[in-house]
Write a protein that holds these residues in place. Structure first.
Motif, PDB file in Angstrom:
ATOM      1  N   PRO A   1       0.817  -1.212   0.000  1.00 28.12           N
ATOM      2  CA  PRO A   1       0.000   0.000   0.000  1.00 28.12           C
ATOM      3  C   PRO A   1       0.852   1.262   0.000  1.00 28.12           C
ATOM      4  CG  PRO A   1       0.115  -0.928   2.204  1.00 28.12           C
ATOM      5  CD  PRO A   1       0.774  -1.928   1.292  1.00 28.12           C
ATOM      6  N   LEU A   2       0.348   2.295  -0.665  1.00 32.24           N
ATOM      7  CA  LEU A   2       1.015   3.590  -0.656  1.00 32.24           C
ATOM      8  C   LEU A   2       0.677   4.318   0.650  1.00 32.24           C
ATOM      9  CD1 LEU A   2       2.640   5.666  -2.452  1.00 32.24           C
ATOM     10  CD2 LEU A   2       0.398   6.617  -3.073  1.00 32.24           C
ATOM     11  N   VAL A   3       1.700   4.832   1.314  1.00 31.59           N
ATOM     12  CA  VAL A   3       1.501   5.614   2.536  1.00 31.59           C
ATOM     13  C   VAL A   3       1.939   7.045   2.245  1.00 31.59           C
ATOM     14  CG1 VAL A   3       2.062   5.886   4.973  1.00 31.59           C
ATOM     15  CG2 VAL A   3       1.869   3.585   3.989  1.00 31.59           C
ATOM     16  N   HIS A   4       0.981   7.957   2.285  1.00 35.81           N
ATOM     17  CA  HIS A   4       1.236   9.373   2.006  1.00 35.81           C
ATOM     18  C   HIS A   4       1.639  10.070   3.304  1.00 35.81           C
ATOM     19  CE1 HIS A   4      -0.598  13.448   0.467  1.00 35.81           C
ATOM     20  NE2 HIS A   4       0.682  13.542   0.747  1.00 35.81           N
ATOM     21  N   HIS A   5       2.817  10.685   3.283  1.00 34.24           N
ATOM     22  CA  HIS A   5       3.315  11.418   4.453  1.00 34.24           C
ATOM     23  C   HIS A   5       3.325  12.911   4.174  1.00 34.24           C
ATOM     24  CE1 HIS A   5       5.142   7.424   4.914  1.00 34.24           C
ATOM     25  NE2 HIS A   5       5.363   7.686   6.187  1.00 34.24           N
ATOM     26  N   ILE A   6       2.789  13.682   5.110  1.00 34.14           N
ATOM     27  CA  ILE A   6       3.116  15.104   5.205  1.00 34.14           C
ATOM     28  C   ILE A   6       3.843  15.209   6.538  1.00 34.14           C
ATOM     29  CG2 ILE A   6       2.261  17.471   5.223  1.00 34.14           C
ATOM     30  CD1 ILE A   6      -0.211  16.492   3.745  1.00 34.14           C
ATOM     31  N   THR A   7       5.147  15.195   6.467  1.00 39.11           N
ATOM     32  CA  THR A   7       5.936  14.962   7.673  1.00 39.11           C
ATOM     33  C   THR A   7       7.129  15.897   7.739  1.00 39.11           C
ATOM     34  OG1 THR A   7       6.967  13.217   9.007  1.00 39.11           O
ATOM     35  CG2 THR A   7       7.407  13.173   6.648  1.00 39.11           C
ATOM     36  N   ASN A   8       7.884  15.782   8.811  1.00 37.71           N
ATOM     37  CA  ASN A   8       8.918  16.770   9.103  1.00 37.71           C
ATOM     38  C   ASN A   8      10.197  16.535   8.312  1.00 37.71           C
ATOM     39  OD1 ASN A   8      11.080  15.410  10.911  1.00 37.71           O
ATOM     40  ND2 ASN A   8       9.135  14.692  11.750  1.00 37.71           N
ATOM     41  N   LEU A   9      10.984  17.595   8.213  1.00 43.19           N
ATOM     42  CA  LEU A   9      12.203  17.557   7.422  1.00 43.19           C
ATOM     43  C   LEU A   9      13.330  16.787   8.101  1.00 43.19           C
ATOM     44  CD1 LEU A   9      12.162  21.313   6.355  1.00 43.19           C
ATOM     45  CD2 LEU A   9      11.756  19.366   4.854  1.00 43.19           C
ATOM     46  N   VAL A  10      13.254  16.630   9.427  1.00 41.61           N
ATOM     47  CA  VAL A  10      14.365  16.040  10.170  1.00 41.61           C
ATOM     48  C   VAL A  10      14.549  14.565   9.807  1.00 41.61           C
ATOM     49  CG1 VAL A  10      15.251  15.526  12.476  1.00 41.61           C
ATOM     50  CG2 VAL A  10      14.022  17.663  12.055  1.00 41.61           C
ATOM     51  N   VAL A  11      13.455  13.835   9.723  1.00 40.24           N
ATOM     52  CA  VAL A  11      13.560  12.378   9.531  1.00 40.24           C
ATOM     53  C   VAL A  11      12.775  11.908   8.311  1.00 40.24           C
ATOM     54  CG1 VAL A  11      14.044  11.848  11.929  1.00 40.24           C
ATOM     55  CG2 VAL A  11      11.688  12.001  11.140  1.00 40.24           C
ATOM     56  N   MET A  12      12.555  12.783   7.353  1.00 37.26           N
ATOM     57  CA  MET A  12      11.759  12.401   6.196  1.00 37.26           C
ATOM     58  C   MET A  12      12.351  11.201   5.459  1.00 37.26           C
ATOM     59  SD  MET A  12      10.407  14.820   3.085  1.00 37.26           S
ATOM     60  CE  MET A  12       9.750  16.039   4.230  1.00 37.26           C
ATOM     61  N   ASN A  13      13.646  11.211   5.262  1.00 42.83           N
ATOM     62  CA  ASN A  13      14.285  10.103   4.555  1.00 42.83           C
ATOM     63  C   ASN A  13      14.185   8.806   5.354  1.00 42.83           C
ATOM     64  OD1 ASN A  13      17.346   8.698   3.997  1.00 42.83           O
ATOM     65  ND2 ASN A  13      16.048   9.149   2.241  1.00 42.83           N
ATOM     66  N   ASP A  14      14.352   8.895   6.665  1.00 42.26           N
ATOM     67  CA  ASP A  14      14.267   7.684   7.493  1.00 42.26           C
ATOM     68  C   ASP A  14      12.855   7.099   7.486  1.00 42.26           C
ATOM     69  OD1 ASP A  14      16.938   7.711   8.206  1.00 42.26           O
ATOM     70  OD2 ASP A  14      16.592   8.940   9.987  1.00 42.26           O
ATOM     71  N   THR A  15      11.846   7.952   7.574  1.00 41.77           N
ATOM     72  CA  THR A  15      10.491   7.424   7.575  1.00 41.77           C
ATOM     73  C   THR A  15      10.141   6.818   6.210  1.00 41.77           C
ATOM     74  OG1 THR A  15       9.708   9.691   7.179  1.00 41.77           O
ATOM     75  CG2 THR A  15       9.578   8.874   9.416  1.00 41.77           C
ATOM     76  N   ALA A  16      10.666   7.411   5.146  1.00 44.78           N
ATOM     77  CA  ALA A  16      10.448   6.817   3.824  1.00 44.78           C
ATOM     78  C   ALA A  16      11.082   5.433   3.758  1.00 44.78           C
ATOM     79  CB  ALA A  16      11.019   7.722   2.741  1.00 44.78           C
ATOM     80  N   ASN A  17      12.296   5.303   4.282  1.00 43.65           N
ATOM     81  CA  ASN A  17      12.964   4.003   4.246  1.00 43.65           C
ATOM     82  C   ASN A  17      12.249   2.959   5.099  1.00 43.65           C
ATOM     83  OD1 ASN A  17      15.144   4.298   2.449  1.00 43.65           O
ATOM     84  ND2 ASN A  17      16.269   5.505   3.960  1.00 43.65           N
ATOM     85  N   VAL A  18      11.782   3.359   6.272  1.00 41.23           N
ATOM     86  CA  VAL A  18      11.056   2.414   7.127  1.00 41.23           C
ATOM     87  C   VAL A  18       9.787   1.930   6.427  1.00 41.23           C
ATOM     88  CG1 VAL A  18       9.670   2.282   9.234  1.00 41.23           C
ATOM     89  CG2 VAL A  18      11.993   3.196   9.319  1.00 41.23           C
ATOM     90  N   THR A  19       9.091   2.838   5.765  1.00 42.94           N
ATOM     91  CA  THR A  19       7.894   2.444   5.013  1.00 42.94           C
ATOM     92  C   THR A  19       8.248   1.394   3.970  1.00 42.94           C
ATOM     93  OG1 THR A  19       7.078   4.705   5.266  1.00 42.94           O
ATOM     94  CG2 THR A  19       5.953   3.322   3.662  1.00 42.94           C
ATOM     95  N   LEU A  20       9.326   1.643   3.261  1.00 44.37           N
ATOM     96  CA  LEU A  20       9.746   0.714   2.209  1.00 44.37           C
ATOM     97  C   LEU A  20      10.185  -0.626   2.785  1.00 44.37           C
ATOM     98  CD1 LEU A  20      10.138   0.715  -0.897  1.00 44.37           C
ATOM     99  CD2 LEU A  20      12.506   1.403  -0.492  1.00 44.37           C
ATOM    100  N   HIS A  21      10.926  -0.592   3.896  1.00 42.77           N
ATOM    101  CA  HIS A  21      11.463  -1.828   4.459  1.00 42.77           C
ATOM    102  C   HIS A  21      10.369  -2.733   5.023  1.00 42.77           C
ATOM    103  CE1 HIS A  21      15.118   0.004   3.572  1.00 42.77           C
ATOM    104  NE2 HIS A  21      15.429   0.538   4.742  1.00 42.77           N
ATOM    105  N   VAL A  22       9.273  -2.156   5.527  1.00 47.56           N
ATOM    106  CA  VAL A  22       8.215  -3.022   6.061  1.00 47.56           C
ATOM    107  C   VAL A  22       7.394  -3.618   4.923  1.00 47.56           C
ATOM    108  CG1 VAL A  22       6.385  -1.297   6.372  1.00 47.56           C
ATOM    109  CG2 VAL A  22       6.546  -3.225   7.948  1.00 47.56           C
ATOM    110  N   GLY A  23       7.527  -3.039   3.721  1.00 46.39           N
ATOM    111  CA  GLY A  23       6.854  -3.619   2.563  1.00 46.39           C
ATOM    112  C   GLY A  23       5.854  -2.704   1.889  1.00 46.39           C
ATOM    113  N   ALA A  24       5.647  -1.493   2.440  1.00 41.63           N
ATOM    114  CA  ALA A  24       4.732  -0.534   1.824  1.00 41.63           C
ATOM    115  C   ALA A  24       5.522   0.424   0.933  1.00 41.63           C
ATOM    116  CB  ALA A  24       3.973   0.232   2.905  1.00 41.63           C
TER     117      ALA A  24
END
Length: 280
Positions: free
Chosen positions: A22-45
């Motif tokens: 599933p696609l997860v749409h984030h409107i999120t902070n600049l500090v950890v944007m890359n990390d949250t994107a990677n976590v989304t990808l690693h869990v399978g979304a």
């Protein structure tokens, strides 16, 4: 619901994430944007970070879940969050709010309360100070860290869940997840998580990925937190410091099997149907 049934539901949800992506749409902070994107990808979304007011309504319509994280607060992004949240509500897409730093300044508190009033939020995931500040139950936040939590997180989570019409997850040494009636405790996690910025934001992303495939948002929230905490436990033996822990955490999440999650999740029913435990 018994705990072994919950663990099985967690594993089934992880299987669905991996198969449906599933696609997860984030409107999120600049500090950890890359990390949250990677976590989304690693869990399978699949992650997408889209903030422009001109496109958020179109983007969220494609998503399985929406994350709102005002960690680096900025007025245009707040309006984008409202637009995206309203479209998500129209489409029945779950909205997950991470009230980063609520209580630290009046603007942060007022913004998060506005989001809760103008959007039908499905899940609120925050630390004890943030949820306590928003609910009026106390708690102290300095910057984005909780320096004083609420005295009774179970009662606060239950009462806030009823008031906001949402599942409320208060993370800490034991994560408390409540929907107003049912209460679960999740005990997975590791102290190494406290050495990295953004692990709270990453746990919110995990909750959103599970909410995209699991309609019971209490179970989705607990599953996301258990999965992230278990990945931390699996990573810890490979850590020589924060940097190597972060790499091992991402690897553990990427390689985690549904069977490992079912066997390793430590979840307890604290209140509601199936409870065998006295509420502390």
């Amino acid at each position: 619901m018994k705990e072994q049934d919950l663990r099985r539901r967690f594993a089934e949800a992880l299987e669905r994430i991996r198969s449906r992506k599933p696609l997860v749409h984030h409107i999120t902070n600049l500090v950890v944007m890359n990390d949250t994107a990677n976590v989304t990808l690693h869990v399978g979304a699949l992650p997408v970070m889209a903030h422009a007011r001109e496109e958020v309504a179109d983007m969220v319509a494609l998503a399985g879940a929406l994350v709102l994280n005002p960690g680096t607060l900025e007025p245009d992004w707040v309006e984008a969050m409202v637009l995206a949240g309203r479209r998500a509500n129209e489409r029945g897409i779950p909205v997950v709010l991470d009230p980063v730093g609520a209580g630290a300044t009046p603007y942060r508190t007022e913004t998060n309360l506005r989001l809760l009033s103008e959007i039908r939020v499905s899940i609120v995931r925050g630390n004890s100070g943030e949820v306590g500040s928003l609910s009026g139950a106390g708690g102290v936040v300095r910057g984005v860290e909780s320096v004083e939590g609420v005295r009774d997180p179970i009662a606060v989570a239950q009462n806030s869940g009823r008031r906001w019409g949402a599942v409320v997850a208060i993370t800490g040494k034991r994560d408390i997840v409540a929907d107003g009636e049912r209460v679960l405790g999740v005990d997975n996690g590791h102290q190494w998580l406290t050495t990295l910025t953004g692990t709270g934001c990453m746990s919110t992303t995990m909750v959103a990925a599970f909410a995209a495939v699991e309609p019971d948002h209490l179970i989705a929230s607990a599953a996301g937190l258990a999965c992230f905490g278990l990945a931390a436990e699996m990573a810890a033996p490979h850590a020589r410091g924060p940097a190597s822990f972060k790499a091992a955490l991402f690897d553990a999440l990427y390689n985690m099997t549904p069977e490992q999650l079912e066997n390793g999740a430590r979840v307890v029913v604290l209140a509601g149907q199936g409870s065998d435990h006295a509420v502390p």
